[in-house]
Design a protein around this motif. Structure first.
Motif, PDB file in Angstrom:
ATOM      1  N   GLY A   1      11.463  51.031  52.340  1.00 19.19           N
ATOM      2  CA  GLY A   1      11.148  50.740  53.738  1.00 19.19           C
ATOM      3  C   GLY A   1      11.278  49.266  54.034  1.00 19.19           C
ATOM      4  O   GLY A   1      11.586  48.456  53.155  1.00 19.19           O
ATOM      5  N   PRO A   2      11.053  48.876  55.305  1.00 20.97           N
ATOM      6  CA  PRO A   2      11.158  47.465  55.687  1.00 20.97           C
ATOM      7  C   PRO A   2      10.209  46.607  54.863  1.00 20.97           C
ATOM      8  O   PRO A   2       9.101  47.024  54.544  1.00 20.97           O
ATOM      9  N   ARG A   3      10.645  45.411  54.534  1.00 19.27           N
ATOM     10  CA  ARG A   3       9.822  44.537  53.716  1.00 19.27           C
ATOM     11  C   ARG A   3       9.305  43.359  54.517  1.00 19.27           C
ATOM     12  O   ARG A   3       9.829  43.020  55.555  1.00 19.27           O
ATOM     13  N   GLU A   4       8.272  42.723  53.996  1.00 24.30           N
ATOM     14  CA  GLU A   4       7.810  41.461  54.554  1.00 24.30           C
ATOM     15  C   GLU A   4       8.708  40.339  54.039  1.00 24.30           C
ATOM     16  O   GLU A   4       9.495  40.514  53.109  1.00 24.30           O
ATOM     17  N   ALA A   5       8.609  39.183  54.636  1.00 25.96           N
ATOM     18  CA  ALA A   5       9.445  38.059  54.224  1.00 25.96           C
ATOM     19  C   ALA A   5       9.131  37.648  52.789  1.00 25.96           C
ATOM     20  O   ALA A   5       7.981  37.660  52.378  1.00 25.96           O
ATOM     21  N   TRP A   6      10.164  37.270  52.058  1.00 30.52           N
ATOM     22  CA  TRP A   6       9.967  36.666  50.750  1.00 30.52           C
ATOM     23  C   TRP A   6       9.782  35.175  50.977  1.00 30.52           C
ATOM     24  O   TRP A   6      10.715  34.374  50.869  1.00 30.52           O
ATOM     25  N   ALA A   7       8.586  34.807  51.326  1.00 32.82           N
ATOM     26  CA  ALA A   7       8.325  33.456  51.802  1.00 32.82           C
ATOM     27  C   ALA A   7       8.644  32.394  50.750  1.00 32.82           C
ATOM     28  O   ALA A   7       8.990  31.278  51.089  1.00 32.82           O
ATOM     29  N   HIS A   8       8.517  32.742  49.485  1.00 28.29           N
ATOM     30  CA  HIS A   8       8.721  31.740  48.444  1.00 28.29           C
ATOM     31  C   HIS A   8       9.880  32.128  47.527  1.00 28.29           C
ATOM     32  O   HIS A   8       9.913  31.752  46.369  1.00 28.29           O
ATOM     33  N   GLY A   9      10.829  32.899  48.069  1.00 30.06           N
ATOM     34  CA  GLY A   9      12.006  33.237  47.303  1.00 30.06           C
ATOM     35  C   GLY A   9      13.018  32.106  47.373  1.00 30.06           C
ATOM     36  O   GLY A   9      12.717  30.985  47.777  1.00 30.06           O
ATOM     37  N   ALA A  10      14.251  32.403  46.959  1.00 30.14           N
ATOM     38  CA  ALA A  10      15.301  31.392  47.020  1.00 30.14           C
ATOM     39  C   ALA A  10      15.530  30.977  48.466  1.00 30.14           C
ATOM     40  O   ALA A  10      15.559  31.820  49.359  1.00 30.14           O
ATOM     41  N   PRO A  11      15.687  29.676  48.740  1.00 29.62           N
ATOM     42  CA  PRO A  11      15.908  29.240  50.116  1.00 29.62           C
ATOM     43  C   PRO A  11      17.253  29.734  50.636  1.00 29.62           C
ATOM     44  O   PRO A  11      18.195  29.963  49.874  1.00 29.62           O
ATOM     45  N   VAL A  12      17.337  29.893  51.951  1.00 23.39           N
ATOM     46  CA  VAL A  12      18.563  30.365  52.575  1.00 23.39           C
ATOM     47  C   VAL A  12      19.563  29.225  52.657  1.00 23.39           C
ATOM     48  O   VAL A  12      19.256  28.132  53.135  1.00 23.39           O
ATOM     49  N   ASN A  13      20.775  29.481  52.172  1.00 23.80           N
ATOM     50  CA  ASN A  13      21.897  28.562  52.306  1.00 23.80           C
ATOM     51  C   ASN A  13      23.080  29.344  52.854  1.00 23.80           C
ATOM     52  O   ASN A  13      23.404  30.419  52.357  1.00 23.80           O
ATOM     53  N   GLY A  14      23.722  28.817  53.878  1.00 25.54           N
ATOM     54  CA  GLY A  14      24.777  29.563  54.545  1.00 25.54           C
ATOM     55  C   GLY A  14      24.251  30.200  55.818  1.00 25.54           C
ATOM     56  O   GLY A  14      23.205  29.812  56.342  1.00 25.54           O
TER      57      GLY A  14
ATOM     58  N   ILE B   1      23.518  28.227  60.596  1.00 29.00           N
ATOM     59  CA  ILE B   1      23.939  27.850  59.248  1.00 29.00           C
ATOM     60  C   ILE B   1      22.802  27.030  58.631  1.00 29.00           C
ATOM     61  O   ILE B   1      22.324  26.067  59.238  1.00 29.00           O
ATOM     62  N   PHE B   2      22.373  27.433  57.446  1.00 28.38           N
ATOM     63  CA  PHE B   2      21.190  26.839  56.828  1.00 28.38           C
ATOM     64  C   PHE B   2      21.530  26.033  55.576  1.00 28.38           C
ATOM     65  O   PHE B   2      22.485  26.342  54.846  1.00 28.38           O
ATOM     66  N   GLU B   3      20.720  25.025  55.342  1.00 29.22           N
ATOM     67  CA  GLU B   3      20.704  24.276  54.084  1.00 29.22           C
ATOM     68  C   GLU B   3      19.263  24.239  53.598  1.00 29.22           C
ATOM     69  O   GLU B   3      18.414  23.587  54.200  1.00 29.22           O
ATOM     70  N   ASP B   4      18.976  24.986  52.554  1.00 26.39           N
ATOM     71  CA  ASP B   4      17.617  25.058  51.999  1.00 26.39           C
ATOM     72  C   ASP B   4      16.579  25.389  53.069  1.00 26.39           C
ATOM     73  O   ASP B   4      15.582  24.683  53.242  1.00 26.39           O
ATOM     74  N   ASN B   5      16.819  26.476  53.795  1.00 23.78           N
ATOM     75  CA  ASN B   5      15.906  27.001  54.827  1.00 23.78           C
ATOM     76  C   ASN B   5      15.869  26.164  56.105  1.00 23.78           C
ATOM     77  O   ASN B   5      15.138  26.514  57.030  1.00 23.78           O
ATOM     78  N   ARG B   6      16.623  25.085  56.178  1.00 26.29           N
ATOM     79  CA  ARG B   6      16.658  24.260  57.388  1.00 26.29           C
ATOM     80  C   ARG B   6      17.995  24.453  58.086  1.00 26.29           C
ATOM     81  O   ARG B   6      19.025  24.600  57.433  1.00 26.29           O
ATOM     82  N   VAL B   7      17.976  24.459  59.420  1.00 21.35           N
ATOM     83  CA  VAL B   7      19.217  24.567  60.173  1.00 21.35           C
ATOM     84  C   VAL B   7      20.038  23.304  59.924  1.00 21.35           C
ATOM     85  O   VAL B   7      19.562  22.183  60.121  1.00 21.35           O
ATOM     86  N   ALA B   8      21.255  23.474  59.457  1.00 20.62           N
ATOM     87  CA  ALA B   8      22.112  22.344  59.113  1.00 20.62           C
ATOM     88  C   ALA B   8      22.527  21.586  60.375  1.00 20.62           C
ATOM     89  O   ALA B   8      22.507  22.118  61.485  1.00 20.62           O
ATOM     90  N   GLN B   9      22.906  20.346  60.190  1.00 23.57           N
ATOM     91  CA  GLN B   9      23.429  19.569  61.311  1.00 23.57           C
ATOM     92  C   GLN B   9      24.666  20.263  61.869  1.00 23.57           C
ATOM     93  O   GLN B   9      25.573  20.629  61.120  1.00 23.57           O
ATOM     94  N   ASP B  10      24.699  20.448  63.179  1.00 24.53           N
ATOM     95  CA  ASP B  10      25.773  21.181  63.861  1.00 24.53           C
ATOM     96  C   ASP B  10      25.827  22.639  63.402  1.00 24.53           C
ATOM     97  O   ASP B  10      26.869  23.294  63.537  1.00 24.53           O
ATOM     98  N   GLY B  11      24.708  23.138  62.867  1.00 26.65           N
ATOM     99  CA  GLY B  11      24.688  24.516  62.369  1.00 26.65           C
ATOM    100  C   GLY B  11      24.073  25.515  63.323  1.00 26.65           C
ATOM    101  O   GLY B  11      23.717  26.616  62.909  1.00 26.65           O
TER     102      GLY B  11
END
Length: 208
Positions: free
Chosen positions: A121-134, A184-194
């Motif tokens: 079923g639907p999951r909760e956020a993996w708050a401390h998993g690998a950061p989002v890149n891309g 577009i993310f870099e380590d969970n942050r929205v990249a510049q011009d992303g």
């Protein structure tokens, strides 16, 4: 002596005013709590390697208009009628190209673990998993009465409804509008011009 008495009276009066002001400011709990800038993530469904930190960053950023970076929904087509008893797969692409990024080995491992978990079923956020890149994508399904009835945050280019979430949409009996916002993310942050970049809406119906 009279002067000393007057000074003592002034000191006593000042103390009384200070105490009264302090009680009025701190007592009773009638004042509104301080406002918070944190977005409401209640009920969001997470897929792929998406995290709530990345979603917060997306929601706090100002959307940008760039058709080349905006999402185009492939399925369903606008105006389509989907069967109520078959949870569909939503598919999309970015600005006329796949805009996909090969995941790292770590992301593939985390993604596989989450895929197994999502089977239940639907999951909760993996708050401390690998950061989002891309790239990551926020799907918002709304109806005239519910502007954010279902929200999905994913790093993938498709999303398949589970039965419970699809039934939630179907039971409204209203047309459903989908808008996909990506960034577009870099380590969970929205990249510049992303971004974030908001795509065009698609409205579909759910049949009997």
């Amino acid at each position: 002596m009279k002067r000393i008495g007057r000074i003592a009276g002034i000191v006593a009066l000042a103390g009384a005013v200070f105490v009264g002001t302090s009680v009025g400011a701190c007592g009773g709990g009638t004042e509104n709590p301080p406002a918070t800038n944190e977005p409401d993530l209640t009920g969001v469904i997470y897929a792929g390697v998406a995290t709530d930190e990345a979603l917060e960053a997306l929601l706090l950023a100002t959307p940008k208009a760039d058709p080349a970076q905006a999402v185009v929904v492939d399925t369903p087509a606008t105006g389509a009628t989907l069967p109520k008893d078959v949870p569909p797969t939503i598919e999309w692409h970015v600005g006329g190209s796949s805009a996909s990024r090969a995941p790292s080995a770590g992301e593939r491992f985390v993604g596989a673990a989450k895929a197994i978990a999502s089977f239940f079923g639907p999951r909760e956020a993996w708050a401390h998993g690998a950061p989002v890149n891309g790239r990551a994508y926020l799907l918002v399904f709304s109806t005239p009465k519910s502007p954010e009835l279902v929200r999905v945050f994913t790093t993938e280019l498709s999303y398949t409804f589970d039965a419970a979430t699809w039934t939630k949409l179907a039971l409204t009996g209203e047309p459903v509008t989908l808008v996909v916002t990506n960034a577009i993310f870099e380590d969970n942050r929205v990249a510049q011009d992303g971004g974030p970049f908001t795509g065009e809406s698609v409205t579909f119906s759910i049949g009997p």
